[in-house]
Design a protein around this motif. Structure first.
Motif, short mmCIF file in Angstrom:
data_model
loop_
_atom_site.label_atom_id
_atom_site.label_comp_id
_atom_site.label_asym_id
_atom_site.label_seq_id
_atom_site.Cartn_x
_atom_site.Cartn_y
_atom_site.Cartn_z
N UNK A 1 -0.63 -4.47 -5.56
CA UNK A 1 -0.16 -3.19 -5.25
C UNK A 1 -1.35 -2.13 -5.33
N UNK A 2 -1.59 -1.36 -4.13
CA UNK A 2 -2.58 -0.64 -3.85
C UNK A 2 -2.08 0.75 -3.57
N UNK A 3 -2.51 1.80 -4.75
CA UNK A 3 -2.08 3.25 -4.83
C UNK A 3 -3.06 3.91 -3.98
N UNK A 4 -2.59 4.45 -2.94
CA UNK A 4 -3.58 5.28 -2.27
C UNK A 4 -3.20 5.63 -1.00
N UNK A 5 -3.83 6.41 0.22
CA UNK A 5 -3.60 6.70 1.37
C UNK A 5 -3.64 5.59 2.38
N UNK B 1 6.24 -1.90 -5.71
CA UNK B 1 5.00 -2.24 -6.62
C UNK B 1 5.44 -3.39 -7.50
N UNK C 1 2.66 4.98 -7.20
CA UNK C 1 2.44 3.72 -8.00
C UNK C 1 3.85 3.44 -8.76
N UNK D 1 0.94 -1.20 -0.06
CA UNK D 1 0.01 0.10 0.12
C UNK D 1 0.78 1.20 0.00
#
Lengths: 321, 252
Positions: free
Chosen positions: A298-302, A292, A287, A283
């Motif tokens: 793979x999580x793109x975020x807060x 990743x 990206x 996380x």
């Protein structure tokens, strides 16, 4: 058959799990003797017999519990004079490192540190050593005898073969001159419910966690999953969390079923300690972060939003089942 | 008290690293004083400030490793010794230990401070080799150091906390990054460092025989890499996807 010796590191009477892992490889390479020193030595010798040791040299003397490195070096040196091993294996852990270095200097031989594999080739031993945090793998041949190799924990999987070792008294004596670095006290800081190295799920935090105050979010997720919390070197160096939580080249090596890297960019220093995990989830805000490239998901975020939501979802799912 | 701190010039940890054709580390890249050694120098300076004495930096490397020593001198160390010799190119831990031990022995220090391991090699084998060759006790992985007369006490990092270890000096310690936050060199310090002594010595000066390498690098291969899986943007559904992966892995 080559003559192989494995140093069986004990800590407060307990056998270090890295030693049984090394046994899985050592018994393929030759006839294995083990050396266990201090409280718990006899029991460790018996355990290692089940892992393929033919001989267990033991000495249950408090001197090995109470003084760093030198007493054990004396015994290992005396044993090498007696048995002339072709190969001596240590785990790449603090106490063993101290002994291996001193032993190599005393014997005037070289040593190969931080190895992840070892093989016998044409009468000598070749170790695989990760470089640049694991991006490259060098094959290093030991030119001297004995070859001394330090093996990274989690390089092999321990398995019992069901034998038993011939338990003998370890040779050599420890003089007063070796009773110098005196251990006065042992303090436990980590209140780990689940040991990082043994956890099925590891959740590690890096700089992307924003600060030490956010690490309890990871603790919550870990307790929901029955896992343990780790950290990157960057946040350990910054003093957010203790060194005992560090995963990577200079920290612990882990191999859990699931590794969740939260706010960790994935420098090679870190990935060498976790990339053999079965499933990797990352996380991260970026990206393009190197983590990743090795993550199954793979999580793109807060992270600060996703982690609490994930904890709630895990609890809800567990509540149903 | 006389304190020796071992220092090493390493490829900048923030730059891309490469190997030469002979499989030694390429050192034409940007190089810096090993960040771990900066912590060791800082600890040495704090001990000197508290107890008096002298801090001597000892390094092994090519001529330009003088820059790493100079950096430590600008932090406040008193003088430096640079062991430089063609025969030391690609030296293994044992030869490195022999060369450093010879230079340090001539100084008869009360305390030798090393980093637990270098940033580039990460083998961590030079300090115990050095302790053995110098005939000193070793107190390793120290995150706190106390000196009381000739008594030395350290908090030694362990997997789950620390242990308190004591020895009489002279002794060798290795320190972790937690030991002390390295100071920045002041302008005054940088100016003063220019006139501080850096003595250059060869293996012959030290009476050390080069000898053959204890290990040979036979080949270097790229390590097996994991394949990337799927990368998703969190549009509110990311948690469901993570839960699915956790369920597939049978951890929930």
């Amino acid at each position: 058959m080559a003559k192989v010796c494995v140093y069986a590191e004990l800590s407060e009477g307990k056998l270090n799990s890295a030693v049984t892992e090394i046994m899985a490889k050592a018994r393929e390479l030759g006839d294995v003797s083990v050396v266990a020193l201090g409280t718990g030595a006899k029991e460790a010798g018996a355990t290692l017999g089940k892992h393929g040791a033919k001989v267990a040299y033991v000495k249950e003397d408090k001197v090995f519990d109470d003084y760093l490195a030198e007493p054990a070096t004396d015994v290992m040196h005396a044993l090498q004079q007696q048995d002339a091993y072709d190969l001596i294996l240590f785990s790449f852990t603090s106490d063993s490192r101290d002994i291996a270095g001193r032993l190599a200097a005393r014997l005037g031989t070289g040593l190969i540190s931080n190895a992840s594999d070892i093989s016998a080739e044409g009468g000598s031993f070749v170790a695989k050593v990760p470089y640049f945090g694991g991006a490259k793998l060098a094959s290093m041949k030991a030119n001297g005898k004995p070859a001394i190799v330090l093996v990274r924990p989690k390089s092999f999987e321990a398995s019992e073969t069901g034998g038993s070792a011939d338990v003998k008294d370890a040779p050599g004596s420890v003089g007063d001159g070796s009773k110098r670095a005196h251990i006065l006290e042992r303090v436990t800081e980590a209140s780990e419910k689940v040991k990082l190295e043994d956890a099925r799920v590891v959740i590690s935090g890096g700089r992307g966690m924003g600060g030490p105050d956010n690490f309890p979010l990871l603790e919550d997720l870990a307790s929901a999953l029955g896992g343990a919390v780790g950290a990157s070197r960057a946040v350990v160096d910054a003093g957010w969390v203790p060194y005992s939580m560090q995963v990577g080249q200079t920290g612990k090596s882990v191999r859990p079923g699931v590794y969740i890297a939260v706010g960790i960019s994935g420098a090679m220093q870190h990935t060498v300690g976790m990339k053999t995990s079965k499933v990797i989830i990352a996380i991260n805000k970026d990206a393009e972060a190197p983590i990743m490239k090795i993550a199954d998901l793979g999580v793109v975020g807060d992270a600060l939003k996703i982690v609490p939501a994930l904890t709630a979802a895990v609890k809800a799912k567990k509540g149903k089942s | 008290m006389k304190i020796v701190v071992t220092v090493k010039q390493v490829p900048d940890p923030n730059s891309t690293q490469a190997l030469e054709s002979d499989n030694t580390l390429a050192r034409d890249k940007e190089v810096v004083l090993d960040p771990g050694d900066e912590c060791g120098i800082e600890e040495g300076l704090q001990l000197k400030e508290a107890h008096g004495g002298e801090v001597v930096l000892v390094s092994m490397g090519p001529e330009r490793a003088r820059d790493a020593i100079r950096k430590g001198l600008s932090m406040g160390a008193d003088r430096g010794i640079l062991i430089t010799d063609e025969k030391l190119a690609g030296a293994d831990a044992l030869l490195t230990g022999r060369a450093l031990a010879a230079a340090i022995k001539a100084e008869s220090p009360d305390l030798v401070i090393c980093a637990t391991e270098s940033y580039d090699g990460s083998t961590g084998m030079v300090p115990p080799i050095l302790a053995e060759l110098l005939g000193l006790p070793q107190l390793t992985f120290a995150k706190k150091v106390e000196v009381n007369g000739t008594n030395l006490k350290v908090n030694r990092q362990t997997a789950d906390g620390y242990m308190v270890v004591e020895a009489a000096m002279p002794a060798l310690i290795t320190v972790t990054a937690a030991i002390a936050e390295p100071r920045y060199a002041s302008l005054k310090g940088i100016m003063a460092a220019r006139s501080k002594e850096v003595k250059q010595v060869s293996l012959q000066d030290l009476g050390v025989d080069g000898g053959g390498p204890a290990e040979t690098i036979e080949s270097v291969a790229s390590a097996e890499t994991r394949k990337a899986g799927s990368i998703i943007e969190d549009d509110g559904n990311a948690v469901d996807q993570i839960v699915k992966v956790l369920a597939d892995a049978k951890v929930i």
